[in-house]
Design an enzyme around this catalytic site. Sequence first.
Site, mmCIF file in Angstrom:
data_model
loop_
_atom_site.group_PDB
_atom_site.id
_atom_site.type_symbol
_atom_site.label_atom_id
_atom_site.label_comp_id
_atom_site.label_asym_id
_atom_site.label_seq_id
_atom_site.Cartn_x
_atom_site.Cartn_y
_atom_site.Cartn_z
ATOM 1 N N GLY A 24 4.443 -8.154 -19.241
ATOM 2 C CA GLY A 24 4.129 -7.895 -20.649
ATOM 3 C C GLY A 24 5.061 -6.856 -21.242
ATOM 4 N N HIS A 29 0.035 -13.258 -16.784
ATOM 5 C CA HIS A 29 1.148 -14.125 -16.387
ATOM 6 C C HIS A 29 2.419 -13.349 -16.090
ATOM 7 C CE1 HIS A 29 2.850 -13.315 -20.286
ATOM 8 N NE2 HIS A 29 3.722 -14.307 -20.249
ATOM 9 N N GLY A 30 2.385 -12.032 -16.228
ATOM 10 C CA GLY A 30 3.580 -11.236 -15.966
ATOM 11 C C GLY A 30 3.355 -9.786 -16.337
ATOM 12 N N GLY A 56 6.966 -9.920 -12.193
ATOM 13 C CA GLY A 56 7.268 -8.705 -12.929
ATOM 14 C C GLY A 56 8.525 -8.934 -13.743
ATOM 15 N N SER A 57 9.146 -7.877 -14.191
ATOM 16 C CA SER A 57 10.417 -7.995 -14.885
ATOM 17 C C SER A 57 11.537 -8.104 -13.851
ATOM 18 C CB SER A 57 10.632 -6.756 -15.752
ATOM 19 O OG SER A 57 10.525 -5.597 -14.941
ATOM 20 N N MET A 58 12.767 -8.398 -14.307
ATOM 21 C CA MET A 58 13.884 -8.465 -13.365
ATOM 22 C C MET A 58 14.059 -7.089 -12.718
ATOM 23 S SD MET A 58 17.065 -8.699 -16.098
ATOM 24 C CE MET A 58 18.362 -8.801 -14.885
ATOM 25 N N ILE A 79 15.766 -17.497 -12.439
ATOM 26 C CA ILE A 79 15.686 -18.068 -11.093
ATOM 27 C C ILE A 79 15.932 -16.918 -10.132
ATOM 28 C CG2 ILE A 79 16.691 -19.723 -9.467
ATOM 29 C CD1 ILE A 79 17.794 -21.200 -12.010
ATOM 30 N N LYS A 109 20.011 -15.601 -14.619
ATOM 31 C CA LYS A 109 19.455 -15.688 -15.964
ATOM 32 C C LYS A 109 20.476 -16.294 -16.907
ATOM 33 C CE LYS A 109 16.923 -12.426 -17.710
ATOM 34 N NZ LYS A 109 15.598 -13.057 -17.680
ATOM 35 N N ASP A 133 6.867 -22.307 -26.656
ATOM 36 C CA ASP A 133 7.364 -22.807 -25.366
ATOM 37 C C ASP A 133 6.188 -23.430 -24.626
ATOM 38 O OD1 ASP A 133 8.822 -23.468 -23.172
ATOM 39 O OD2 ASP A 133 9.468 -21.437 -22.681
#
Length: 388
Positions: A319, A316-317, A293-295, A154, A386, A68
């Site tokens: 993980g 970047h997040g 973070g995660s949702m 989003i 999502k 990606d």
Amino acid sequence: MERINSRLINWASILDAQTREQAVRTSRLPFIYPHLALMPDAHLGKGATVGSVIPTLGAVIPAAVGVDIGCGMIAVRTQYFLNDLPSDRKRLREAIENVIPLSAGHNNRRVMATAEPRIAELRRQAAKARFDPGQYVPKWELQLGSLGSGNHFIEVCADETDAIWLFLHSGSRGVGNKIAQHHISVAQRVTREKRIALPDADLAYLEEGTAEFRRYIEELHWAQQFALLNREEMMDRVISQFGNWTGGKVLERERINCHHNFTRQETHYGKSVWVSRKGAIKAERGDPGLIPGSMGTASYVVAGLGNRVALNSSPHGAGREYSRTAARKAFSLAELKRAMQGIEFRATEAFIDEIPAAYKPIDVVMRDAQDLVRIGHRLRQLVNVKGD
């Protein structure tokens, strides 16, 4: 920070043995310089570790950028505050879902007017690079302004002052994936022909100065720009729907758009190197950045601290701790609903592998990153969109 060997420095306090070994293998490649930096969100990837910063002398590993190309985040801070918002958040979620194609393989039915100047820019860049994106995806233009699936999202969020942010995560869609897969295959063919022994076939590389290298870099840069403009196009549509929902015009107080799967030339420790950030953002001093973070958990707006040892990078997040398959076996829809309590989202079993418990705790990741970035805002989710 932990120095694993002379060519691998780690910032992750949560790091499983497989991921560690994968990063060690990559760090031993002869053209790594000065060292590989493993970010706090590091987890097992294809070939190279997700959450790693890989500087290379005279070569690039296509799989170290990932499939990606240019994937990243965009966020806009609006003039609105939590108390200004209507109560029916489901109406906003459905309005966003109606204007942005969601899920893998779902594209626009026609080129939107807002996308036309962006597509024109991409056509000019492709012509300058002397390649046709249509050789990878015949109707690539229809992918601009589409989200995809997996961990792409989003969101509407509120920060610590209750200021409202619009936030989304996506990349170069199918056309970027096809470009990446092609050049990973080319790199594997070239290394086989040269009888180069590799610890993993997905660490195949292209050497600077060759026709294959030049072609990859030109198409890579195009895909990175596609990803950036894809996020801009979707954000403009989200802003339009958010304005319709609130009954007013959205005023942008701040806009941040940053990649976390990309390659660029930089100078580190006195040498010009190709820096591939696979799940990491550029964090030179003052660089604005976004770390989701995660949702269902917090996301962060940050500024880089320019950590030289970390090659001016940050996570970047959150993980992953569970693979998608393992998460589907370990968790249920009921657990996902509990984790998302108070957040407007589409409750479906398709999202079980995105449950917050499948990821590292984002606050642990941010604590590990305290010498990499300064936190500007902590965001909490109000609405989540999502694709399946």
